[in-house]
Design an enzyme around this catalytic site. Structure first.
Site, PDB file in Angstrom:
ATOM      1  N   SER A 139      42.224  35.404  28.225  1.00 13.30           N
ATOM      2  CA  SER A 139      43.025  34.806  27.774  1.00 13.30           C
ATOM      3  C   SER A 139      42.085  33.591  27.334  1.00 13.30           C
ATOM      4  O   SER A 139      41.272  33.191  28.163  1.00 13.30           O
ATOM      5  CB  SER A 139      44.022  34.750  28.779  1.00 13.30           C
ATOM      6  OG  SER A 139      45.368  33.357  28.356  1.00 13.30           O
ATOM      7  N   TYR A 152      47.100  35.088  37.678  1.00 12.86           N
ATOM      8  CA  TYR A 152      46.519  34.647  36.380  1.00 12.86           C
ATOM      9  C   TYR A 152      45.338  34.191  35.500  1.00 12.86           C
ATOM     10  O   TYR A 152      44.730  34.640  35.174  1.00 12.86           O
ATOM     11  CB  TYR A 152      47.972  35.043  35.345  1.00 12.86           C
ATOM     12  CG  TYR A 152      47.565  35.326  33.794  1.00 12.86           C
ATOM     13  CD1 TYR A 152      47.624  36.651  33.791  1.00 12.86           C
ATOM     14  CD2 TYR A 152      47.055  34.104  32.732  1.00 12.86           C
ATOM     15  CE1 TYR A 152      47.763  37.318  32.690  1.00 12.86           C
ATOM     16  CE2 TYR A 152      47.040  35.077  31.381  1.00 12.86           C
ATOM     17  CZ  TYR A 152      46.729  36.072  31.872  1.00 12.86           C
ATOM     18  OH  TYR A 152      47.383  36.719  30.377  1.00 12.86           O
TER      19      TYR A 152
END
Length: 261
Positions: A139, A152
């Site tokens: 990401s 995350y």
């Protein structure tokens, strides 16, 4: 990786980026197997998209991964691409341990242990194929943190370094390691995020990402233009500005990544 003629397994692809990528790869002439936990979604995908195979897999469960790998390889012995797509994202408040510990542990189990276990289940087979690809999914938040989602962010940073390290170990084999680095994309990864106008439209992201796979078959990192603001802040010397921009709109961290092109 070559953009067509592959047999591709994508665990965690019953919705969002995973499903959109599966459909785009099928349209490009690949055999695609979609994996997910919910049988009703798998059945709907199989009915709505003839030619896509499905398999139930829970990437938080080692036994489920083992069983799914056996099924996929029995049905598709020519499998040569694995995409470790499954992932979760939770808003956390680390000032209150009682509120974040369970979600932090679940995030690490899904986002880090899941890909590790998937790689372990398939790497020997992939090494036996003449042209194979292992695609990990990190990401933009692996490179610049969103305040609201510490676990995350950390899990995706771990996937980035795992990708770098496994690539070194598999150098000289038939397996290419490719890291897909999405920016904020309009999916349901967080509640309501599929309508977030600050995020990149899903179809635009997948088209651009697959286009990069096609035009840059030897690329090690797949980066659409919108993720580069996050990816290269430290290299440009404006990391602090990137972090401030990413987190500046809301003191509770509700603003999502991808606010800049």
């Amino acid at each position: 990786m070559n953009i067509s003629g592959n047999t591709v397994f994508i665990p965690g692809s019953t919705s969002g980026i995973g499903l959109a990528l599966a459909l785009e790869l099928k349209a490009r002439g690949n055999t695609v197997i979609v994996g997910g936990r919910r049988t009703e979604l798998l059945e709907r995908i199989a009915a709505e998209h003839p030619g896509i195979d499905t398999v139930r897999i829970d990437t938080t469960d080692p036994a489920s991964i083992t069983a799914a790998a056996q099924q996929v390889l029995a049905d598709h012995p020519d499998l040569n691409v694995l995409v470790t797509m499954a992932g979760v994202m939770h808003v956390e408040d680390w000032r209150d341990p009682a509120s974040f510990l369970a979600t932090a542990e679940a995030t690490v189990t899904t986002n880090v242990l899941g890909p590790i276990r998937l790689i372990a289940a398939f790497v020997e087979h992939l090494r036996g194929r003449p042209d194979a690809t292992l695609m990990t999914v990190s990401s933009g938040l692996a490179f610049a943190p969103l305040r609201a989602t510490p676990s995350y962010n950390a899990s995706k940073a771990a996937i980035h370094m795992l990708s770098e390290s496994v690539r070194l170990q598999l150098a000289g084999t038939s397996v290419k390691v490719v890291e897909l680095e999405p920016p904020s994309v309009r999916t349901a990864l967080l509640p309501g995020h599929e309508t977030n106008e600050l995020a990149m439209p899903l179809d635009e992201f997948v088209k651009e990402a697959v286009g990069l796979l096609e035009t840059r078959p030897d690329a090690e990192e797949i980066q659409v233009e919108r993720v580069k603001f996050l990816r290269y802040g430290e290299a440009r010397g404006d990391y602090d500005q990137v972090v401030a921009t990413l987190n500046g709109a809301d003191p509770h961290g509700k603003q999502t990544a991808g606010t800049r092109p």
